[in-house]
Design a protein around this motif. Structure first.
Motif, PDB file in Angstrom:
ATOM      1  N   VAL A 237       0.755  -0.836   0.204  1.00  0.00           N
ATOM      2  CA  VAL A 237       0.255  -0.488   0.051  1.00  0.00           C
ATOM      3  C   VAL A 237       1.086   1.505  -0.152  1.00  0.00           C
ATOM      4  N   PRO A 238       0.864   1.948  -1.089  1.00  0.00           N
ATOM      5  CA  PRO A 238       1.904   3.259  -1.531  1.00  0.00           C
ATOM      6  C   PRO A 238       2.159   4.733   0.081  1.00  0.00           C
ATOM      7  N   SER A 239       0.474   4.801   0.189  1.00  0.00           N
ATOM      8  CA  SER A 239       0.332   5.419   1.131  1.00  0.00           C
ATOM      9  C   SER A 239       0.650   5.291   2.496  1.00  0.00           C
ATOM     10  N   THR A 240       1.052   3.936   2.605  1.00  0.00           N
ATOM     11  CA  THR A 240       1.513   3.774   4.028  1.00  0.00           C
ATOM     12  C   THR A 240       2.821   2.882   4.263  1.00  0.00           C
ATOM     13  N   ASP A 241       3.023   1.795   3.382  1.00  0.00           N
ATOM     14  CA  ASP A 241       4.252   1.388   2.799  1.00  0.00           C
ATOM     15  C   ASP A 241       5.555   2.029   2.093  1.00  0.00           C
ATOM     16  N   ILE A 242       5.625   3.854   2.161  1.00  0.00           N
ATOM     17  CA  ILE A 242       6.233   4.639   1.531  1.00  0.00           C
ATOM     18  C   ILE A 242       5.741   5.439   2.524  1.00  0.00           C
ATOM     19  N   VAL A 243       7.086   5.720   3.169  1.00  0.00           N
ATOM     20  CA  VAL A 243       7.152   7.020   4.669  1.00  0.00           C
ATOM     21  C   VAL A 243       7.946   7.457   4.345  1.00  0.00           C
ATOM     22  N   PHE A 244       8.031   8.820   4.774  1.00  0.00           N
ATOM     23  CA  PHE A 244       8.280  10.168   3.968  1.00  0.00           C
ATOM     24  C   PHE A 244       8.448  10.559   6.119  1.00  0.00           C
ATOM     25  N   LEU A 245       9.971  10.476   6.069  1.00  0.00           N
ATOM     26  CA  LEU A 245      10.717  11.099   7.670  1.00  0.00           C
ATOM     27  C   LEU A 245      11.358  12.712   7.692  1.00  0.00           C
ATOM     28  N   PHE A 246      10.701  13.296   7.575  1.00  0.00           N
ATOM     29  CA  PHE A 246      10.157  15.066   6.587  1.00  0.00           C
ATOM     30  C   PHE A 246      11.108  15.222   8.187  1.00  0.00           C
ATOM     31  N   GLN A 247      11.247  15.143   9.021  1.00  0.00           N
ATOM     32  CA  GLN A 247      12.582  15.482  10.720  1.00  0.00           C
ATOM     33  C   GLN A 247      13.266  14.832  10.621  1.00  0.00           C
ATOM     34  N   GLU A 248      14.062  13.781  10.200  1.00  0.00           N
ATOM     35  CA  GLU A 248      14.570  12.703  10.461  1.00  0.00           C
ATOM     36  C   GLU A 248      15.721  12.806   8.740  1.00  0.00           C
ATOM     37  N   SER A 249      16.731  12.651   9.464  1.00  0.00           N
ATOM     38  CA  SER A 249      18.361  12.894   8.326  1.00  0.00           C
ATOM     39  C   SER A 249      19.366  11.970   8.557  1.00  0.00           C
ATOM     40  N   LEU A 250      19.893  10.963   7.769  1.00  0.00           N
ATOM     41  CA  LEU A 250      21.283  10.321   8.217  1.00  0.00           C
ATOM     42  C   LEU A 250      22.362  11.845   7.748  1.00  0.00           C
ATOM     43  N   PRO A 251      23.235  10.833   8.802  1.00  0.00           N
ATOM     44  CA  PRO A 251      24.755  11.838   8.278  1.00  0.00           C
ATOM     45  C   PRO A 251      25.411  11.829   7.346  1.00  0.00           C
ATOM     46  N   PHE A 252      25.573  10.460   6.147  1.00  0.00           N
ATOM     47  CA  PHE A 252      26.227  10.595   5.419  1.00  0.00           C
ATOM     48  C   PHE A 252      25.885  11.523   3.967  1.00  0.00           C
ATOM     49  N   HIS A 253      24.686  11.752   4.131  1.00  0.00           N
ATOM     50  CA  HIS A 253      24.569  12.519   2.875  1.00  0.00           C
ATOM     51  C   HIS A 253      22.387  12.713   3.228  1.00  0.00           C
ATOM     52  N   PRO A 254      22.167  14.186   3.314  1.00  0.00           N
ATOM     53  CA  PRO A 254      20.499  14.374   3.369  1.00  0.00           C
ATOM     54  C   PRO A 254      20.032  13.269   2.140  1.00  0.00           C
TER      55      PRO A 254
END
Length: 475
Positions: free
Chosen positions: A111-128
């Motif tokens: 289900v694209p609307s729930t199985d693709i999660v947009f983590l707007f406030q989280e970023s990983l250190p290696f690359h945005p």
């Protein structure tokens, strides 16, 4: 110290718009993950897949089609050959059926609307631009793999050893423009000849020539299609396509039936400065309107900047007697080396460096390619590249609504014109008196990128992205 080996086909990749880092990169990462599950864990054991988008991929993912890209990648579709006319129907079917054909071989509930999660406030250190794929296997085993889309369609898997083209030992290793100049002086070869010799480390001369010509054919077809397609761009901004109308106006009733006769019709209009200027803008608009419409483009070195090099090359073909296979191949080989120098010494990712990393780099590449193709010395070609980038330093990436439309499309026209101007300046100048080297401007660009606020790095958190009401269109 190990050196990164970058091929012309790393810098120029055929793919689908609108973004190399947010569309093509995640598409390729998803395909890599699907292949890994299929070959190492067995598709018969797969139960569920989830996608986590971090940082810039989350913030502008909808506008850049990242959610679309990962679904097609998980289905093992090839961005080089996928029929773009079927894209929207394919994505609609996945959502409607809540079913995805993983790796092109196993249907799973998705289900694209729930199985693709947009983590707007989280970023990983290696690359945005980070994406993590999660797979649930039978028996309760969970598999997680993280990939980084680092610009221009390049993808790095977390904790994976370097391999592929990057590990090839080249006869003329180049990290900086000073290295390139060293080899040119030592051998007496031009830039494109140095590049051609390095390419032999991967394939035959005939294969390289055929592949580069195919890159040009894809660029050419994109320009032609964009100049003959009207309508409104997708995404909600309701930006009107302009290339087709401008093409029609400039041709003033002259008829044609294909690309070659169109080229003759263009030349028949003369060589007035304003006429040529309008055509360069038209060529660039055409490519990036196609890009914004999920059309087939060439990363040059990115999708967001995909119109600059084709526009300048088409200018060379149409108005500078550059319409031969040899000249076009030489142009692209030279341009690719300049792009690789920027990638090694700075970045070609707007999420890392703002739009200077995309339009600026593409303008520098085009300037060098045009200058050497016009008969200039290697030093003049590198001077042209420096001039082009020097006057893009600090350019921000602030796409309205996260779409690669405003100001991205017009910026390609500006990058193309600056490339031609930089070339003309270099052709009429002596590098002996230049105060700024190409290596100095690469270093400066990277330092500027590090100083730049994240809100101006493809996040749509600053600049035009927050000052233009979304109800307005550009035109």
């Amino acid at each position: 110290m190990s050196q990164e080996s970058i091929s012309v086909f790393d810098m120029f990749k055929i793919g689908v718009g609108p973004s190399s880092s947010h569309t093509l990169g995640p598409w390729r990462a998803a395909a890599m993950f699907a292949h890994k599950i299929a070959t190492e864990h067995g598709l018969e054991n797969l139960e569920k897949v989830q996608v986590l988008l971090y940082g810039s991929l989350a913030k502008t993912g909808k506008g850049h089609g990242t959610d679309i890209a990962v679904q097609l990648g998980l289905c093992n579709e090839d961005p080089v050959t996928f029929d773009t006319t079927k894209l929207q129907d394919r994505i609609h079917d996945i959502a409607a059926k809540e079913e995805l054909n993983f790796a092109g071989q196993r249907l799973i509930h998705f289900v694209p609307s729930t199985d693709i999660v947009f983590l707007f406030q989280e970023s990983l250190p290696f690359h945005p631009n980070a994406v993590t794929f999660l797979a649930e296997m039978q028996g309760g085993t969970n598999i997680a793999e993280t990939y980084y889309s680092i610009g221009g369609g390049f993808v790095v898997q977390e904790n994976a050893p370097k391999g592929g083209s990057a590990s090839v030992q080249l006869p003329f290793p180049i990290e900086k423009s000073a290295d390139l100049m060293h080899w040119c002086m030592k051998t007496g070869m031009s830039i494109h000849e140095i590049v051609a010799e390095n390419e032999l480390s991967w394939r035959s001369e005939q294969e390289t020539s055929a592949g580069v010509w195919h890159i040009w054919e894809t660029m050419r077809d994109c320009i032609y299609k964009g100049c003959h397609t009207e309508g409104v761009l997708p995404g909600g901004l309701k930006v009107k396509r302009r290339a087709a109308e401008l093409n029609r106006k400039l041709l003033a009733g002259r008829t044609y039936s294909d690309y070659d006769s169109w080229l003759l019709a263009i030349r028949a209009g003369g060589t007035d400065f304003k006429y040529i200027l309008d055509w360069v803008s038209c060529f660039a608009l055409a490519v990036n309107e196609e890009n914004a419409s999920f059309g087939r483009v060439v990363t040059a070195p990115t999708n967001g900047a995909a119109g600059v090099i084709p526009a300048v090359l088409q200018y060379y073909v149409a108005f500078c007697d550059g319409y031969t296979k040899e000249k076009i191949i030489h142009f692209l080989l030279t341009a690719s080396e300049i792009g690789s120098i920027f990638k090694k010494g700075a970045t070609i990712s707007a999420a890392m460096g703002g739009c200077q990393a995309e339009i600026g780099v593409s303008s520098a590449m085009a300037a060098a390619g045009l200058t050497e193709s016009m008969g200039a010395t290697q030093r003049q070609a590198m001077m042209a590249a420096e001039i082009a980038m020097e006057h893009h330093l600090g350019l921000t990436c602030d796409p309205i609504a996260g779409l690669v439309q405003v100001p991205c499309i017009e910026r390609n026209t500006m990058g193309a014109i600056k490339a031609i101007t930089a070339s003309q300046l270099a052709l009429q100048s002596s590098p002996d008196f230049a105060k700024v080297s190409l290596d100095a401007v690469v270093k400066t660009m990277w330092e500027t990128a590090l100083d730049m606020s994240s809100k101006y790095k493809e996040t749509a958190d600053g600049g035009l992205a927050v000052n233009i009401p979304l109800s307005l269109s550009e035109c």
